[in-house]
Design an enzyme around this catalytic site. Structure first.
Site, PDB file in Angstrom:
ATOM      1  N   LYS A 221       0.880  -1.243  -0.596  1.00 17.69           N
ATOM      2  CA  LYS A 221       0.006  -0.074   0.306  1.00 17.69           C
ATOM      3  C   LYS A 221       0.600   1.387   0.062  1.00 17.69           C
ATOM      4  O   LYS A 221       1.922   1.045   0.385  1.00 17.69           O
ATOM      5  CB  LYS A 221      -0.650   0.155   1.258  1.00 17.69           C
ATOM      6  N   ARG A 255      -3.809 -10.498   5.115  1.00 20.74           N
ATOM      7  CA  ARG A 255      -4.113 -10.067   3.445  1.00 20.74           C
ATOM      8  C   ARG A 255      -2.978  -9.652   2.387  1.00 20.74           C
ATOM      9  O   ARG A 255      -2.453  -8.499   2.634  1.00 20.74           O
ATOM     10  CB  ARG A 255      -5.305  -9.311   3.396  1.00 20.74           C
TER      11      ARG A 255
END
Length: 277
Positions: A221, A255
């Protein structure tokens, strides 16, 4: 820390890995986008062979500024993938990444065993009632606004307290509907500044008071690559660093885009507890 996935009990006291499969043209990390079914199945085989317990399939990008996609288009993207995966890999445990109760219901009917809702019920007032009736685990993520507006909604009186309070209120609502298995996700990158993401990660253990398993999704991210002045393509090493920290602070599910590397982190962190067993 056991969750019931359509009759299969999964023990989350040993952290598990959830592999990301984006059936979209515009997810932030290009190498996670799949628009060809044969490529999806190749990646699924790779993830399962590497040790993924769950596969998270999404047909609607929720990156900041992502364009809205209609329910019909989202459904047309994900249903063929769910069905094809289960035909080839019938033991696969599929999570459907959606904020729409209609999509959740139809994907569970097709064989998905978990719903991962990045809106935490904000974008569909029928979601809580729906997932409770489906009797499957639900990933409750903290967020604000929509993908188009969430990055303008980062003002908190007290970040940790506010996120904890919001999640506790929603867990209470879910329990009222009869929802059994709830997994919480602090929503890294969703209505959070880069610095706020790190504050939450540092305080991950504070959320153990909720007595719910915790999912952490920081893989590649912008909270990583913008801080390091690199790209998402170059963020694997840094992702592994943060995944390791998350595991040491109590994460039960990671995840990730890169399953094999996350599995290695789980194994090595587990070795730290040898003297305690």
């Amino acid at each position: 820390m056991n969750i019931n996935c359509s009759g299969q009990l999964i023990d989350l006291s040993v952290p598990k890995i959830m592999g990301i499969l984006n059936i979209t043209p515009d997810s932030f990390y290009a190498n996670s986008r799949y628009d060809d079914l044969s490529k999806v199945l190749i990646q699924v085989e790779k993830m399962l062979s590497a040790g993924a317990t769950f596969l998270d399939i999404g047909g609607h990008s929720t990156r900041p500024g992502a364009r809205p996609v209609g329910a019909e288009e989202e459904l047309s993207r994900v249903i063929p993938v769910v069905e094809s995966i289960l035909k080839r890999f019938p033991e696969a445990l599929i999570s459907i990444d959606t904020f729409r109760s209609e999509i959740a219901s139809k994907c569970v009917e097709a064989g998905a065993v978990m719903v991962n809702d990045v809106s935490g019920g904000l974008l569909d007032d029928k979601m809580f009632e729906t997932v409770a009736s489906l009797n499957i685990p639900y990933v409750l993520m903290h967020s604000r606004g929509t993908p188009e507006t969430m990055q303008q909604m980062t003002d908190y009186d007290d970040l940790v307290v506010d996120v904890l309070d919001d999640l506790q209120q929603k867990v209470s609502q879910l329990r009222q509907f009869g929802q059994k298995d709830i997994i919480i996700d602090l929503g890294f990158g969703f209505a959070k500044t880069a610095d706020q993401n790190y504050i939450l990660l540092n305080h991950l253990k504070d959320f153990e008071v909720m007595n719910c398993p915790m999912l952490v999704g920081v893989s590649r991210k912008s909270m990583i690559w913008r801080k390091l002045n690199i790209t998402a393509n170059e963020a694997l090493n840094a992702t592994t660093v943060l995944n390791t920290i998350a595991l040491m602070k109590g994460a039960n599910i990671l995840r990730v885009h890169d399953v094999a590397e996350a599995i290695e982190a789980v194994k090595l962190v587990d070795l730290l507890t040898i003297g305690e067993k």
